[in-house]
Design a protein around this motif. Sequence first.
Motif, PDB file in Angstrom:
ATOM      1  N   ALA A  19       0.876  -1.170   0.000  1.00 20.78           N
ATOM      2  CA  ALA A  19       0.000   0.000   0.000  1.00 20.78           C
ATOM      3  C   ALA A  19       0.912   1.219   0.000  1.00 20.78           C
ATOM      4  O   ALA A  19       1.924   1.237   0.713  1.00 20.78           O
ATOM      5  N   CYS A  20       0.566   2.217  -0.770  1.00 22.65           N
ATOM      6  CA  CYS A  20       1.425   3.394  -0.851  1.00 22.65           C
ATOM      7  C   CYS A  20       1.541   4.056   0.534  1.00 22.65           C
ATOM      8  O   CYS A  20       0.515   4.341   1.170  1.00 22.65           O
ATOM      9  N   PRO A  21       2.756   4.299   0.997  1.00 31.63           N
ATOM     10  CA  PRO A  21       2.901   4.917   2.312  1.00 31.63           C
ATOM     11  C   PRO A  21       2.476   6.388   2.332  1.00 31.63           C
ATOM     12  O   PRO A  21       2.306   6.971   3.396  1.00 31.63           O
ATOM     13  N   VAL A  22       2.227   6.964   1.142  1.00 30.12           N
ATOM     14  CA  VAL A  22       1.778   8.364   1.084  1.00 30.12           C
ATOM     15  C   VAL A  22       0.250   8.427   1.016  1.00 30.12           C
ATOM     16  O   VAL A  22      -0.396   9.083   1.820  1.00 30.12           O
ATOM     17  N   CYS A  23      -0.363   7.702   0.033  1.00 28.89           N
ATOM     18  CA  CYS A  23      -1.810   7.859  -0.186  1.00 28.89           C
ATOM     19  C   CYS A  23      -2.599   6.569   0.086  1.00 28.89           C
ATOM     20  O   CYS A  23      -3.818   6.557  -0.066  1.00 28.89           O
ATOM     21  N   HIS A  24      -1.900   5.493   0.457  1.00 38.08           N
ATOM     22  CA  HIS A  24      -2.518   4.208   0.833  1.00 38.08           C
ATOM     23  C   HIS A  24      -3.167   3.442  -0.314  1.00 38.08           C
ATOM     24  O   HIS A  24      -3.856   2.448  -0.098  1.00 38.08           O
ATOM     25  N   THR A  36       5.046   1.644  -7.618  1.00 32.50           N
ATOM     26  CA  THR A  36       4.341   2.915  -7.814  1.00 32.50           C
ATOM     27  C   THR A  36       2.834   2.760  -7.607  1.00 32.50           C
ATOM     28  O   THR A  36       2.288   1.673  -7.781  1.00 32.50           O
ATOM     29  N   CYS A  37       2.185   3.862  -7.229  1.00 32.60           N
ATOM     30  CA  CYS A  37       0.726   3.838  -7.053  1.00 32.60           C
ATOM     31  C   CYS A  37       0.085   4.651  -8.166  1.00 32.60           C
ATOM     32  O   CYS A  37       0.785   5.288  -8.959  1.00 32.60           O
ATOM     33  N   LYS A  38      -1.256   4.673  -8.206  1.00 32.13           N
ATOM     34  CA  LYS A  38      -1.903   5.384  -9.322  1.00 32.13           C
ATOM     35  C   LYS A  38      -1.728   6.902  -9.201  1.00 32.13           C
ATOM     36  O   LYS A  38      -1.926   7.625 -10.155  1.00 32.13           O
ATOM     37  N   ASN A  39      -1.356   7.378  -8.016  1.00 31.87           N
ATOM     38  CA  ASN A  39      -1.076   8.813  -7.864  1.00 31.87           C
ATOM     39  C   ASN A  39       0.397   9.144  -8.131  1.00 31.87           C
ATOM     40  O   ASN A  39       0.875  10.218  -7.781  1.00 31.87           O
ATOM     41  N   ARG A  40       1.088   8.162  -8.694  1.00 34.42           N
ATOM     42  CA  ARG A  40       2.480   8.322  -9.128  1.00 34.42           C
ATOM     43  C   ARG A  40       3.458   8.585  -7.989  1.00 34.42           C
ATOM     44  O   ARG A  40       4.474   9.245  -8.162  1.00 34.42           O
ATOM     45  N   HIS A  41       3.139   8.115  -6.801  1.00 31.14           N
ATOM     46  CA  HIS A  41       4.157   8.085  -5.754  1.00 31.14           C
ATOM     47  C   HIS A  41       5.036   6.877  -6.082  1.00 31.14           C
ATOM     48  O   HIS A  41       4.529   5.758  -6.202  1.00 31.14           O
ATOM     49  N   THR A  42       6.314   7.127  -6.237  1.00 30.39           N
ATOM     50  CA  THR A  42       7.189   6.127  -6.838  1.00 30.39           C
ATOM     51  C   THR A  42       8.403   5.843  -5.973  1.00 30.39           C
ATOM     52  O   THR A  42       9.031   6.768  -5.456  1.00 30.39           O
TER      53      THR A  42
HETATM   54 ZN    ZN Z   1       0.471   7.021  -3.443  1.00 30.40          ZN
END
Ligand code: ZN
Length: 283
Positions: A19-24, A36-42
Amino acid sequence: MSKKEASANYMRKQQAIFACPVCHEEMTVTEQCVVTCKNRHTFDIAKQGYVNFMTHPATSMYGKDLFDARKEIIESGIYAPMHENVVELLKTFGQNLTILDTGCGEGSHLAMIKKQFEEITTNIIVGAGIDIAKEGIIAAGRNYEDLIWCVGDLAKSPFQESSFDVILNILSPANYSEFERLLKPNGVVVKVVPQSGYLRQLRELFYADSDKESYSNDRTVERFKEHFSDVEVKRITQTVTIAPEMVSMLIYMTPMGWHQTADTSSNQVEEITIDLDILIGKV
Ligand SMILES: [Zn+2]
Ligand SMILES: C[S@@+](CC[C@H](N)C(=O)[O-])C[C@H]1O[C@@H](n2cnc3c(N)ncnc32)[C@H](O)[C@@H]1O
C-alpha cells in the motif's frame, strides 16, 4: 538477470501486499523496477534488491558495523533455540505463510527461519522485512534473496491491511495498532523480548554494582497481553561457550555504546547466556 530485476520479479508476484505509504492506494511493481501507485508516488528498487519507502528523513543509531556484528552473532547459532521454537509454531499453521518481520535489522532471523521452515515442511514462506535503518536493509538485500526488504517506518508501513499470517518482532520496538491492522483475521504476533539473564555476562562486565545489571520485561509482557488474546509466553534460556573473537562482536552488536564504557582488556567473558521470552498472541 540483475539482482534488482530478480527482486522486482519476486515483489511483483506479491504486489497485492503493498500500500502506498503516502496515499494508501494499491501499488504496482513495474518492469522498470519501481514500485508505484496510481497517484504516481514512486519508490525505486535499489541495486541490492531492497526498496526505500521512507517518506520522511530518519536518523538511526544502528549503523553498518552493528549490523555486520549482529549477522555474525546470529549466524554463529546462539539464537538457534529461539528460531527452532518459532519454526515449530509456524508449522502448526499447516499452510503456506506470509510473514512480516518488523524491525528486521539485517534480516538474518527472518532468512534463517524461512530456510528452516522450508526444509522441514512442504509449505513455503513469503517473507518481508521492514526496518527504519537503511544500513540494515542494504545488508539484508545484499545477503538474502527471495525475500522482500523494505526501508520504512512501522508508523507508516507500505503494506495493505490484513496482509500477513504472522508478524515477527524480534528484540525491536513494537507498534501494536499497526500489527492489528496488518494481520489477517487468524493472524499471530510473535514478539521476542529479553528476559532477566539475557547477555548477563556482558551486563556484569559493564554495569557491575549498578541497577542496570538487572532487567525485567514485566511491563512489556503486560502491554502485550492488553493488546492480544490467547497469549502464550515461552522462555528460552541457554548458556553457551563463545570464542574469544566473538566477544567484541557481541559488544558491538548492542546499540548502547557499551564498547565505550567497558574495560574489556581482561576479556573474562567465556560464555554467554541467551535468555528470551517468546510472546505469542492472536488478534
Ligand atoms: Zn500514493
Ligand atoms: C535491537 S535491533 C534488532 C534488529 C533485529 N530484529 C535483530 O534482532 O538483529 C532493533 C531494530 O528496530 C528498528 N526500528 C526501531 N524503530 C523502528 C520503526 N519505527 N520502524 C521500523 N524499524 C524500527 C531499528 O532500526 C533496529 O534495526
